[in-house]
Design an enzyme around this catalytic site. Sequence first.
Site, PDB file in Angstrom:
ATOM      1  N   GLY A   1       0.840  -1.212   0.000  1.00  0.00           N
ATOM      2  CA  GLY A   1       0.000   0.000   0.000  1.00  0.00           C
ATOM      3  C   GLY A   1       0.864   1.247   0.000  1.00  0.00           C
TER       4      GLY A   1
ATOM      5  N   ARG B   1       1.036  -4.826  -5.736  1.00  0.00           N
ATOM      6  CA  ARG B   1       1.107  -6.120  -5.059  1.00  0.00           C
ATOM      7  C   ARG B   1       1.442  -7.129  -6.158  1.00  0.00           C
ATOM      8  NH1 ARG B   1      -2.679  -3.333  -1.536  1.00  0.00           N
ATOM      9  NH2 ARG B   1      -1.603  -3.307   0.468  1.00  0.00           N
ATOM     10  N   CYS B   2       2.408  -8.003  -5.900  1.00  0.00           N
ATOM     11  CA  CYS B   2       2.925  -8.869  -6.970  1.00  0.00           C
ATOM     12  C   CYS B   2       2.753 -10.338  -6.611  1.00  0.00           C
ATOM     13  CB  CYS B   2       4.406  -8.537  -7.188  1.00  0.00           C
ATOM     14  SG  CYS B   2       5.218  -9.643  -8.343  1.00  0.00           S
TER      15      CYS B   2
ATOM     16  N   GLY C   1       5.299  -2.255   3.774  1.00  0.00           N
ATOM     17  CA  GLY C   1       4.758  -2.751   5.038  1.00  0.00           C
ATOM     18  C   GLY C   1       5.284  -4.137   5.373  1.00  0.00           C
ATOM     19  N   ASP C   2       4.655  -4.798   6.335  1.00  0.00           N
ATOM     20  CA  ASP C   2       5.190  -6.080   6.810  1.00  0.00           C
ATOM     21  C   ASP C   2       5.141  -7.169   5.737  1.00  0.00           C
ATOM     22  OD1 ASP C   2       2.444  -6.198   7.007  1.00  0.00           O
ATOM     23  OD2 ASP C   2       2.438  -7.375   8.856  1.00  0.00           O
ATOM     24  N   GLY C   3       4.157  -7.105   4.845  1.00  0.00           N
ATOM     25  CA  GLY C   3       4.095  -8.074   3.748  1.00  0.00           C
ATOM     26  C   GLY C   3       5.319  -7.931   2.846  1.00  0.00           C
ATOM     27  N   SER C   4       5.664  -6.701   2.531  1.00  0.00           N
ATOM     28  CA  SER C   4       6.839  -6.450   1.690  1.00  0.00           C
ATOM     29  C   SER C   4       8.111  -6.926   2.392  1.00  0.00           C
ATOM     30  CB  SER C   4       6.956  -4.956   1.393  1.00  0.00           C
ATOM     31  OG  SER C   4       5.779  -4.509   0.775  1.00  0.00           O
TER      32      SER C   4
ATOM     33  N   THR D   1       3.978   2.690   5.831  1.00  0.00           N
ATOM     34  CA  THR D   1       2.579   2.259   5.902  1.00  0.00           C
ATOM     35  C   THR D   1       1.794   3.215   6.787  1.00  0.00           C
ATOM     36  OG1 THR D   1       1.089   0.613   6.881  1.00  0.00           O
ATOM     37  CG2 THR D   1       3.357   0.511   7.604  1.00  0.00           C
TER      38      THR D   1
ATOM     39  N   ASP E   1      -0.715   2.417   8.374  1.00  0.00           N
ATOM     40  CA  ASP E   1      -1.383   1.656   9.443  1.00  0.00           C
ATOM     41  C   ASP E   1      -0.606   1.626  10.763  1.00  0.00           C
ATOM     42  OD1 ASP E   1      -3.181   1.098   7.455  1.00  0.00           O
ATOM     43  OD2 ASP E   1      -2.375  -0.891   7.017  1.00  0.00           O
TER      44      ASP E   1
ATOM     45  N   ASP F   1       1.467  -0.554  11.802  1.00  0.00           N
ATOM     46  CA  ASP F   1       1.237  -1.883  12.373  1.00  0.00           C
ATOM     47  C   ASP F   1       2.513  -2.718  12.398  1.00  0.00           C
ATOM     48  OD1 ASP F   1       1.440  -2.098   9.652  1.00  0.00           O
ATOM     49  OD2 ASP F   1      -0.244  -3.444   9.379  1.00  0.00           O
TER      50      ASP F   1
ATOM     51  N   MET G   1      -9.233   4.172   8.172  1.00  0.00           N
ATOM     52  CA  MET G   1      -8.455   3.045   7.639  1.00  0.00           C
ATOM     53  C   MET G   1      -7.585   2.408   8.713  1.00  0.00           C
ATOM     54  SD  MET G   1      -7.148   3.934   3.872  1.00  0.00           S
ATOM     55  CE  MET G   1      -8.056   3.327   2.482  1.00  0.00           C
TER      56      MET G   1
ATOM     57  N   ARG H   1      -6.703  -1.340   8.272  1.00  0.00           N
ATOM     58  CA  ARG H   1      -6.799  -2.809   8.164  1.00  0.00           C
ATOM     59  C   ARG H   1      -6.976  -3.443   9.550  1.00  0.00           C
ATOM     60  NH1 ARG H   1      -2.103  -4.821   4.192  1.00  0.00           N
ATOM     61  NH2 ARG H   1      -0.868  -3.654   5.666  1.00  0.00           N
TER      62      ARG H   1
ATOM     63  N   ALA I   1     -13.667  11.803  20.354  1.00  0.00           N
ATOM     64  CA  ALA I   1     -14.702  10.774  20.117  1.00  0.00           C
ATOM     65  C   ALA I   1     -15.173  10.171  21.441  1.00  0.00           C
ATOM     66  CB  ALA I   1     -14.129   9.675  19.228  1.00  0.00           C
ATOM     67  N   GLU I   2     -16.461   9.866  21.492  1.00  0.00           N
ATOM     68  CA  GLU I   2     -17.019   9.253  22.694  1.00  0.00           C
ATOM     69  C   GLU I   2     -16.618   7.778  22.780  1.00  0.00           C
ATOM     70  OE1 GLU I   2     -18.654  11.674  21.185  1.00  0.00           O
ATOM     71  OE2 GLU I   2     -18.880  12.979  22.922  1.00  0.00           O
TER      72      GLU I   2
ATOM     73  N   ARG J   1     -25.781   8.513  11.565  1.00  0.00           N
ATOM     74  CA  ARG J   1     -25.183   8.741  10.236  1.00  0.00           C
ATOM     75  C   ARG J   1     -23.838   8.026  10.167  1.00  0.00           C
ATOM     76  NH1 ARG J   1     -29.460  10.491   9.193  1.00  0.00           N
ATOM     77  NH2 ARG J   1     -30.048  12.451   8.218  1.00  0.00           N
TER      78      ARG J   1
END
Length: 326
Positions: A15, A76-77, A106-109, A130, A132, A134, A174, A176, A191-192, A250
């Site tokens: 990503g 992504r390959c 990211g971690d996949g790479s 990334t 994320d 993560d 976002m 993931r 935020a509540e 909403r």
Amino acid sequence: MDKKVTKIGVLTSGGDAPGMNAAIRAVVRTGIYNGLEVYGILRGYSGMVDGDIIKMESKSVANIIQRGGTILKTARCKEFYDLEGRTKAYKHLKKHGINGLVIIGGDGSFRGAQIFSNEFDMPCIGVPGTIDKDIAGTDFTIGFDTAVNTAVEAIDKIRDTMDAHDRLFVIEVMGRDSGYIALHSGIATGAENIIIPEKVTDIEDILDQLSEKERRQKLVNLIVVAEGKFGGANEVAKVIKERMPQQEVRVCILGHIQRGGSPSCFDRLVASRMGYAAVECLLEGRHNLFVGILNNRMHYIPLNEAVKKKQRISEDWMKIVKILSS
Ligand code: ADP
């Protein structure tokens, strides 16, 4: 293989994240400063498999530090998951004499890099790019700060209309399987409730809190939910509507807006430091690591650690959310 690195390749994979260009720039210019030849590999591992490799000069990375996306493109390959694809990739690198790689992703790479490096004895250094956040072992990843700021700006705007109409909003951000964007943007926008994958959320608790707030005439409520949890904002809103039909709920899904845009100053700095450190690692003969920043110092972590571990979210964060939103 001669371990002295002389020609390096740089790619962005997985990503995209704002700040990847700043990292490419740092890799290219640090490499050239140290007398290395630097090659850009297009579309992540796909460009390696297909031989889409271009020589980079200092001017190739001029005027990109402020740009989102990645000039090298990312992808992504599928082929890289197989030995056959990786063998093709290695042959292309060999043809150019590339004997070191910087992988921004990211971690996949990083998982792909680790496998490739073990199979072909190719020195690889990861740079965590990334939104994320993560990846364990680093306080920051490139793109997270920008993404969170984008989310905060958007939520602030939604809050204005939410307040004007006394409404309940469920906003999906976002991340993931990672709740960091939700956690940080949720706290920063008051935020509540914040719903993240790392924490078990009892929807009954949220419903109880909403009923209690209704009694107190606190009608404006903001729930920030990470995309990977409960099927996202739509599902959360559905449950609330079923159980509290009197509530006007909403939903807003922020989506890809969080990936794009000019990187924040912070992400540009993180990317510049990490890109520089990645090339230093290759020059010093340190391999199969990714560079991170811990306590404001560069930190070097074996690639397999990123693959094994995930960032945890401390309970303290959740306590802050609870106390500040009451
Ligand atoms: P990210 O790097 O953002 O986590 P992905 O998980 O999609 O993104 O990984 C990016 C690419 O890395 C994949 O498309 C694939 O080419 C490569 N990759 C990931 N995991 C592996 C693996 N186990 N073996 C080989 N290549 C992999």
